[in-house]
Design a protein around this motif. Structure first.
Motif, PDB file in Angstrom:
ATOM      1  N   LYS A 162       3.155  24.808 -25.827  1.00 24.95           N
ATOM      2  CA  LYS A 162       3.082  23.407 -25.420  1.00 24.95           C
ATOM      3  C   LYS A 162       1.812  22.750 -25.942  1.00 24.95           C
ATOM      4  N   TYR A 163       0.736  23.526 -26.060  1.00 28.52           N
ATOM      5  CA  TYR A 163      -0.556  22.980 -26.501  1.00 28.52           C
ATOM      6  C   TYR A 163      -0.969  23.563 -27.849  1.00 28.52           C
ATOM      7  N   PHE A 164       0.008  23.834 -28.681  1.00 29.14           N
ATOM      8  CA  PHE A 164      -0.228  24.468 -29.979  1.00 29.14           C
ATOM      9  C   PHE A 164       0.007  23.466 -31.099  1.00 29.14           C
ATOM     10  N   LEU A 165      -1.074  23.091 -31.795  1.00 32.99           N
ATOM     11  CA  LEU A 165      -1.015  22.189 -32.943  1.00 32.99           C
ATOM     12  C   LEU A 165      -0.388  20.845 -32.579  1.00 32.99           C
ATOM     13  N   LYS A 166      -0.995  20.180 -31.618  1.00 32.03           N
ATOM     14  CA  LYS A 166      -0.454  18.932 -31.095  1.00 32.03           C
ATOM     15  C   LYS A 166      -1.310  17.727 -31.472  1.00 32.03           C
ATOM     16  N   SER A 167      -0.664  16.589 -31.543  1.00 37.42           N
ATOM     17  CA  SER A 167      -1.378  15.325 -31.692  1.00 37.42           C
ATOM     18  C   SER A 167      -1.963  14.944 -30.332  1.00 37.42           C
ATOM     19  N   ASP A 168      -2.816  13.944 -30.308  1.00 36.71           N
ATOM     20  CA  ASP A 168      -3.365  13.499 -29.027  1.00 36.71           C
ATOM     21  C   ASP A 168      -2.265  13.015 -28.092  1.00 36.71           C
ATOM     22  N   LYS A 169      -1.254  12.384 -28.656  1.00 37.89           N
ATOM     23  CA  LYS A 169      -0.155  11.853 -27.850  1.00 37.89           C
ATOM     24  C   LYS A 169       0.613  12.962 -27.153  1.00 37.89           C
ATOM     25  N   ASP A 170       0.776  14.094 -27.819  1.00 37.05           N
ATOM     26  CA  ASP A 170       1.530  15.221 -27.267  1.00 37.05           C
ATOM     27  C   ASP A 170       0.623  16.276 -26.638  1.00 37.05           C
ATOM     28  N   PHE A 171      -0.593  15.876 -26.287  1.00 36.36           N
ATOM     29  CA  PHE A 171      -1.586  16.811 -25.746  1.00 36.36           C
ATOM     30  C   PHE A 171      -2.091  16.257 -24.415  1.00 36.36           C
ATOM     31  N   LEU A 181      -4.927  21.861 -40.667  1.00 34.56           N
ATOM     32  CA  LEU A 181      -3.835  22.373 -41.497  1.00 34.56           C
ATOM     33  C   LEU A 181      -3.384  21.270 -42.441  1.00 34.56           C
ATOM     34  N   ASP A 182      -3.329  21.575 -43.703  1.00 35.21           N
ATOM     35  CA  ASP A 182      -2.874  20.621 -44.716  1.00 35.21           C
ATOM     36  C   ASP A 182      -3.675  19.321 -44.663  1.00 35.21           C
ATOM     37  N   GLY A 183      -4.963  19.448 -44.386  1.00 35.12           N
ATOM     38  CA  GLY A 183      -5.832  18.279 -44.380  1.00 35.12           C
ATOM     39  C   GLY A 183      -5.795  17.447 -43.118  1.00 35.12           C
ATOM     40  N   LYS A 184      -5.010  17.857 -42.125  1.00 36.69           N
ATOM     41  CA  LYS A 184      -4.917  17.123 -40.864  1.00 36.69           C
ATOM     42  C   LYS A 184      -5.382  18.023 -39.721  1.00 36.69           C
ATOM     43  N   TRP A 185      -6.001  17.391 -38.725  1.00 39.61           N
ATOM     44  CA  TRP A 185      -6.509  18.127 -37.578  1.00 39.61           C
ATOM     45  C   TRP A 185      -5.528  18.047 -36.415  1.00 39.61           C
ATOM     46  N   TYR A 186      -5.372  19.193 -35.736  1.00 42.91           N
ATOM     47  CA  TYR A 186      -4.458  19.277 -34.595  1.00 42.91           C
ATOM     48  C   TYR A 186      -5.173  19.929 -33.411  1.00 42.91           C
ATOM     49  N   ASN A 187      -4.779  19.510 -32.208  1.00 42.16           N
ATOM     50  CA  ASN A 187      -5.317  20.115 -30.993  1.00 42.16           C
ATOM     51  C   ASN A 187      -4.652  21.457 -30.730  1.00 42.16           C
ATOM     52  N   MET A 188      -5.436  22.414 -30.229  1.00 42.66           N
ATOM     53  CA  MET A 188      -4.888  23.715 -29.836  1.00 42.66           C
ATOM     54  C   MET A 188      -5.657  24.221 -28.620  1.00 42.66           C
ATOM     55  N   ASP A 189      -4.938  24.485 -27.540  1.00 48.57           N
ATOM     56  CA  ASP A 189      -5.542  25.004 -26.314  1.00 48.57           C
ATOM     57  C   ASP A 189      -4.911  26.365 -26.011  1.00 48.57           C
ATOM     58  N   VAL A 190      -5.571  27.426 -26.465  1.00 52.33           N
ATOM     59  CA  VAL A 190      -5.051  28.772 -26.246  1.00 52.33           C
ATOM     60  C   VAL A 190      -5.042  29.104 -24.758  1.00 52.33           C
ATOM     61  N   ASN A 194     -11.681  11.543 -34.172  1.00 49.45           N
ATOM     62  CA  ASN A 194     -10.539  10.779 -33.672  1.00 49.45           C
ATOM     63  C   ASN A 194      -9.708  10.213 -34.809  1.00 49.45           C
ATOM     64  N   SER A 195     -10.365   9.834 -35.883  1.00 53.49           N
ATOM     65  CA  SER A 195      -9.635   9.285 -37.021  1.00 53.49           C
ATOM     66  C   SER A 195      -8.940  10.379 -37.829  1.00 53.49           C
ATOM     67  N   LEU A 196      -9.448  11.611 -37.724  1.00 55.52           N
ATOM     68  CA  LEU A 196      -8.868  12.706 -38.498  1.00 55.52           C
ATOM     69  C   LEU A 196      -7.672  13.352 -37.814  1.00 55.52           C
ATOM     70  N   VAL A 197      -7.645  13.327 -36.479  1.00 55.13           N
ATOM     71  CA  VAL A 197      -6.565  13.988 -35.744  1.00 55.13           C
ATOM     72  C   VAL A 197      -5.229  13.342 -36.100  1.00 55.13           C
ATOM     73  N   SER A 198      -4.274  14.194 -36.410  1.00 52.94           N
ATOM     74  CA  SER A 198      -2.960  13.716 -36.835  1.00 52.94           C
ATOM     75  C   SER A 198      -2.285  12.889 -35.748  1.00 52.94           C
ATOM     76  N   LYS A 199      -1.561  11.854 -36.168  1.00 51.79           N
ATOM     77  CA  LYS A 199      -0.847  10.998 -35.228  1.00 51.79           C
ATOM     78  C   LYS A 199       0.435  11.656 -34.729  1.00 51.79           C
ATOM     79  N   THR A 200       0.878  12.675 -35.433  1.00 49.17           N
ATOM     80  CA  THR A 200       2.076  13.414 -35.025  1.00 49.17           C
ATOM     81  C   THR A 200       1.751  14.891 -34.947  1.00 49.17           C
ATOM     82  N   SER A 201       2.432  15.603 -34.073  1.00 49.05           N
ATOM     83  CA  SER A 201       2.219  17.039 -33.920  1.00 49.05           C
ATOM     84  C   SER A 201       2.742  17.795 -35.126  1.00 49.05           C
TER      85      SER A 201
END
Length: 382
Positions: free
Chosen positions: A243-252, A221-230, A267-274
């Motif tokens: 809780k697992y919707f569009l999260k950074s690694d830190k919040d996942f 989204l908006d050029g940044k990658w986020y984790n999502m665990d449906v 790893n470099s693409l995943v956003s540092k913030t959720s």
């Protein structure tokens, strides 16, 4: 047997052979050259996605031929094509049963056994394509949320009822699926709707409960990658979580990403913030996860506040007369604690304090000063 019968049998046999040849898709007459392992993965994925049972290739590099016939399925499961995500190994690997190789010199033939019929696969992909159109929102975020919510609202996690439901086609057939089914469905729907999405293979869990093989998604989204665990956001009868919707690694928490091709790049693409979610999504999630603790804490706080204010009120409504009486000179030194004319808390005065005279002092047949300096004297009894 006369000639007519022989001719009839020949016609029937010929027709049978022709029909059989058409029932097995093959492109032997149009050989494609494979020039690298990535090229092999691309062509294999296209063969699976288009459900071509047999396809012939040319491989001029002998070392490449050896690599192809002994390739690792783990690598193929991580194959991803941004220009053709639906024809990527991370998705198509779930749509084959067995694969066979035969080669001589530079000629390579790949034969695939499919676990699903051609009509079943065609209908499934058509259904997903139509659903992707229906779930497309006004922006990419809305599309992602629509897909996330739809899968949770319409399917349940497979708790052993259908042990083979690892693909989304099986989940859509039976209404239950495991993590791979959720992840594959989200992958197809979002990519079809124009939202770049990837499949991640790794481990889910922690040292307390143990790590298990798991699959989830990365969404751009908006050029940044986020984790999502449906899967983990599906709370079954308790509804859904974010809780697992569009999260950074830190919040996942409790996810270990080990199965993504070009892992360093991801790893470099995943956003540092959720992704900043609206409060309407975050508060229900907190309540669902910590509802009992929140209710318990609220009861304790309410009880403490009630006790505190009750004590304050009781203290402000208590009036005590303190003092001494001297029988020798008929004088007293009584004073009324907390009272000075008008009671600021309750608006009371000497006239409406029970058991007291207008001056706030209740004489009992003795004389003297009563602390209110009103000149009261025993010679003027009540």
């Amino acid at each position: 047997m006369n000639k007519v019968m022989i001719r009839t049998l020949l016609v029937i046999m010929t027709a049978f052979v022709i029909s059989l040849s058409f029932s097995i898709k093959t492109e032997a007459e149009a050989k494609q050259e494979i020039v690298s392992m990535d090229d092999f993965y691309d062509k294999l994925s296209e063969q699976i996605y288009n459900r071509v049972t047999v396809r012939n290739y040319i491989v001029n590099d002998r070392s490449l031929m050896k690599s192809i016939v002994s390739f690792s399925w783990n690598e193929y499961e991580n194959h991803y094509r941004e220009d053709a995500p639906l024809a990527s190994g991370c998705y198509t690997t779930y749509y084959i049963d067995k694969i066979y190789y035969s080669y001589r010199g530079s000629d390579l033939r790949i034969t695939i056994d499919f676990p699903y019929s051609e009509i079943d696969m065609k209908n499934h992909f058509s259904r997903l394509a139509n659903l992707a159109t229906d779930l497309k929102g006004k922006n990419d975020y809305e599309t992602v949320k629509n897909v996330h919510d739809y899968l949770i609202d319409h399917f349940e996690y497979d708790e052993g009822r259908c042990e083979v439901n690892h693909a989304d086609i099986e989940g859509f057939r039976d209404g239950v699926m495991v993590c791979s089914g959720y992840g594959l469905a989200a992958y197809y729907l979002l990519n079809s709707a124009g939202v770049k999405t990837r499949i991640v293979i790794g481990y889910g869990g922690n040292s307390e409960y143990g790590n298990q093989n798991h699959l989830w998604n990365l969404v751009c989204l908006d050029g940044k990658w986020y984790n999502m665990d449906v899967t983990w956001d599906d709370l079954s009868k308790r509804g859904k979580s974010y809780k697992y919707f569009l999260k950074s690694d830190k919040d996942f928490p409790d996810h270990t990403r080990v199965g993504t091709k070009d892992n360093t790049e991801i790893n470099s693409l995943v956003s540092k913030t959720s992704y900043p979610l609206p409060l309407s999504l975050t508060f229900p999630t907190i309540f669902l996860e910590h509802g009992v603790q929140l209710i318990f804490a609220a009861v304790i706080i309410f009880t403490l506040l009630a006790v505190y204010f009750r004590r304050i009120r009781a203290r402000n409504n208590t009036y005590v007369v303190q003092g001494t009486y001297n029988y020798n000179n008929n004088s007293d030194s009584f004073g009324y604690n907390g009272y000075s004319g008008q009671d600021e808390l309750n608006g009371l005065n000497g006239q409406n304090v029970p058991g007291y005279r207008q001056d706030g002092f209740d004489p009992v047949g003795y004389s003297g000063q009563d602390g209110f300096n009103d000149g009261f004297d025993i010679n003027n009894p009540l």
